[in-house]
Write a protein that holds these residues in place. Structure first.
Motif, PDB file in Angstrom:
ATOM      1  N   LEU A  40      70.329  51.653  32.701  1.00 31.47           N
ATOM      2  CA  LEU A  40      70.371  52.337  34.127  1.00 31.47           C
ATOM      3  C   LEU A  40      71.981  52.806  34.171  1.00 31.47           C
ATOM      4  O   LEU A  40      72.816  51.509  34.177  1.00 31.47           O
ATOM      5  N   VAL A  41      72.298  54.052  34.468  1.00 29.92           N
ATOM      6  CA  VAL A  41      73.733  54.162  35.155  1.00 29.92           C
ATOM      7  C   VAL A  41      73.819  54.078  35.769  1.00 29.92           C
ATOM      8  O   VAL A  41      72.859  55.568  37.042  1.00 29.92           O
ATOM      9  N   THR A  42      74.971  53.610  36.878  1.00 31.08           N
ATOM     10  CA  THR A  42      75.337  54.014  38.147  1.00 31.08           C
ATOM     11  C   THR A  42      76.743  54.348  38.005  1.00 31.08           C
ATOM     12  O   THR A  42      77.343  53.849  37.955  1.00 31.08           O
ATOM     13  N   GLY A  74      67.278  60.933  29.541  1.00 27.16           N
ATOM     14  CA  GLY A  74      67.128  60.112  30.389  1.00 27.16           C
ATOM     15  C   GLY A  74      66.527  61.601  31.572  1.00 27.16           C
ATOM     16  O   GLY A  74      65.879  61.821  31.311  1.00 27.16           O
ATOM     17  N   ILE A  75      66.217  59.960  32.862  1.00 24.22           N
ATOM     18  CA  ILE A  75      65.334  60.865  34.547  1.00 24.22           C
ATOM     19  C   ILE A  75      66.361  60.635  35.173  1.00 24.22           C
ATOM     20  O   ILE A  75      67.018  59.223  35.228  1.00 24.22           O
ATOM     21  N   ASN A  76      67.002  61.525  36.102  1.00 19.03           N
ATOM     22  CA  ASN A  76      67.546  61.057  37.140  1.00 19.03           C
ATOM     23  C   ASN A  76      66.862  60.279  38.470  1.00 19.03           C
ATOM     24  O   ASN A  76      65.305  60.280  38.275  1.00 19.03           O
ATOM     25  N   VAL A  77      67.397  59.159  38.752  1.00 16.91           N
ATOM     26  CA  VAL A  77      67.046  58.486  39.528  1.00 16.91           C
ATOM     27  C   VAL A  77      67.328  58.712  40.996  1.00 16.91           C
ATOM     28  O   VAL A  77      66.793  59.276  42.196  1.00 16.91           O
ATOM     29  N   GLU A  78      68.520  58.642  41.554  1.00 16.04           N
ATOM     30  CA  GLU A  78      69.499  59.117  42.936  1.00 16.04           C
ATOM     31  C   GLU A  78      69.899  60.393  43.088  1.00 16.04           C
ATOM     32  O   GLU A  78      71.003  59.983  41.587  1.00 16.04           O
ATOM     33  N   PHE A  79      69.798  60.806  43.895  1.00 20.50           N
ATOM     34  CA  PHE A  79      71.432  61.318  43.844  1.00 20.50           C
ATOM     35  C   PHE A  79      71.998  60.918  45.178  1.00 20.50           C
ATOM     36  O   PHE A  79      70.976  60.919  46.715  1.00 20.50           O
ATOM     37  N   MET A 113      86.610  56.568  40.174  1.00 20.61           N
ATOM     38  CA  MET A 113      85.208  56.808  39.456  1.00 20.61           C
ATOM     39  C   MET A 113      84.257  55.716  38.946  1.00 20.61           C
ATOM     40  O   MET A 113      85.806  54.812  38.134  1.00 20.61           O
ATOM     41  N   GLU A 114      83.201  55.163  39.596  1.00 20.44           N
ATOM     42  CA  GLU A 114      83.147  53.086  39.424  1.00 20.44           C
ATOM     43  C   GLU A 114      81.742  53.312  38.328  1.00 20.44           C
ATOM     44  O   GLU A 114      80.656  54.076  38.659  1.00 20.44           O
ATOM     45  N   ILE A 115      81.582  53.241  37.135  1.00 23.37           N
ATOM     46  CA  ILE A 115      80.483  53.096  36.011  1.00 23.37           C
ATOM     47  C   ILE A 115      80.545  52.217  35.948  1.00 23.37           C
ATOM     48  O   ILE A 115      80.803  51.109  35.598  1.00 23.37           O
ATOM     49  N   LYS A 116      78.598  51.709  36.087  1.00 23.92           N
ATOM     50  CA  LYS A 116      78.158  50.605  35.440  1.00 23.92           C
ATOM     51  C   LYS A 116      77.061  50.451  34.462  1.00 23.92           C
ATOM     52  O   LYS A 116      75.986  51.774  35.124  1.00 23.92           O
ATOM     53  N   GLN A 117      77.006  50.608  33.387  1.00 23.54           N
ATOM     54  CA  GLN A 117      75.373  50.720  32.673  1.00 23.54           C
ATOM     55  C   GLN A 117      75.243  48.897  32.015  1.00 23.54           C
ATOM     56  O   GLN A 117      75.435  48.751  31.853  1.00 23.54           O
ATOM     57  N   THR A 118      73.721  49.848  32.694  1.00 19.42           N
ATOM     58  CA  THR A 118      72.870  48.053  32.352  1.00 19.42           C
ATOM     59  C   THR A 118      72.178  48.317  30.779  1.00 19.42           C
ATOM     60  O   THR A 118      71.352  49.151  30.989  1.00 19.42           O
ATOM     61  N   LYS A 123      68.773  56.739  34.509  1.00 16.86           N
ATOM     62  CA  LYS A 123      68.032  56.176  33.326  1.00 16.86           C
ATOM     63  C   LYS A 123      68.069  56.992  31.972  1.00 16.86           C
ATOM     64  O   LYS A 123      67.975  57.759  31.754  1.00 16.86           O
ATOM     65  N   TRP A 124      69.070  56.256  31.330  1.00 14.39           N
ATOM     66  CA  TRP A 124      69.606  56.394  29.790  1.00 14.39           C
ATOM     67  C   TRP A 124      68.552  55.713  29.085  1.00 14.39           C
ATOM     68  O   TRP A 124      67.916  55.454  28.033  1.00 14.39           O
ATOM     69  N   PHE A 125      67.562  56.916  27.691  1.00 11.62           N
ATOM     70  CA  PHE A 125      67.628  56.914  26.935  1.00 11.62           C
ATOM     71  C   PHE A 125      67.848  56.178  25.401  1.00 11.62           C
ATOM     72  O   PHE A 125      68.982  56.834  25.276  1.00 11.62           O
ATOM     73  N   PHE A 126      67.024  55.468  25.052  1.00 12.47           N
ATOM     74  CA  PHE A 126      67.855  54.467  23.793  1.00 12.47           C
ATOM     75  C   PHE A 126      66.635  54.608  22.811  1.00 12.47           C
ATOM     76  O   PHE A 126      66.076  53.343  21.964  1.00 12.47           O
ATOM     77  N   GLY A 127      65.552  55.105  22.531  1.00 15.26           N
ATOM     78  CA  GLY A 127      64.818  55.075  21.290  1.00 15.26           C
ATOM     79  C   GLY A 127      63.371  54.535  21.871  1.00 15.26           C
ATOM     80  O   GLY A 127      63.044  54.850  22.970  1.00 15.26           O
ATOM     81  N   GLU A 128      63.378  53.550  21.579  1.00 15.87           N
ATOM     82  CA  GLU A 128      61.848  52.675  21.856  1.00 15.87           C
ATOM     83  C   GLU A 128      62.268  51.306  22.410  1.00 15.87           C
ATOM     84  O   GLU A 128      62.119  50.373  22.593  1.00 15.87           O
ATOM     85  N   GLU A 129      63.731  51.287  22.440  1.00 16.72           N
ATOM     86  CA  GLU A 129      64.780  50.098  23.723  1.00 16.72           C
ATOM     87  C   GLU A 129      63.827  50.542  24.890  1.00 16.72           C
ATOM     88  O   GLU A 129      63.484  51.844  25.268  1.00 16.72           O
TER      89      GLU A 129
END
Length: 124
Positions: free
Chosen positions: A78-80, A54-59, A92-97, A68-74
């Motif tokens: 977004l993972v925070t 994927g792409i790193n958005v923010e640190f 550690m709080e994980i949120k994935q949309t 941003k995690w990639f899922f092929g054509e989908e």
């Protein structure tokens, strides 16, 4: 599309957890696989020898990672990851949309077993 939220507690300081999540060598130690993790926004990353890309958005050092995690054509997912000081070390709080329905169970298990499970082993 589904969303996921998880909380985990790790026996380590937030700065050490952040380092384990962003330092390529540390990533390779606890995942056992090749990793690419440039620490600049808008750069491509790869974990588990390309299983997650994927792409790193923010640190925000020692506090937050957004990717941003990639899922092929989908659409991208977004993972925070937020790190909070905790009496036992780090919460550690994980949120994935935007997780594709057919990938949700695999992603959910992956967070619990592969991601947190392996990371937790690092700090025992």
């Amino acid at each position: 599309m589904k969303d996921l939220k998880r909380y985990y507690t790790l026996n380590a300081y937030p700065k050490d957890v952040y380092n384990a999540l962003t330092n390529e060598k540390m990533l390779e130690i606890w995942t056992g696989e090749a990793a690419v993790m440039p620490l600049q926004p808008n750069t491509e990353f790869s974990l588990w020898d390309g299983s997650i890309t994927g792409i790193n958005v923010e640190f925000e050092p020692d506090k937050k990672i957004v990717q941003k995690w990639f899922f092929g054509e989908e659409e991208d997912s977004l993972v925070t990851i937020k790190l909070h000081p905790h009496k036992k070390g780090t919460s550690m709080e994980i949120k994935q949309t935007n997780i594709p329905d057919e990938a949700f169970d695999n992603i959910s298990e992956g967070w619990d077993e592969d991601y947190f499970g392996a990371l937790n082993e690092l700090f025992i």
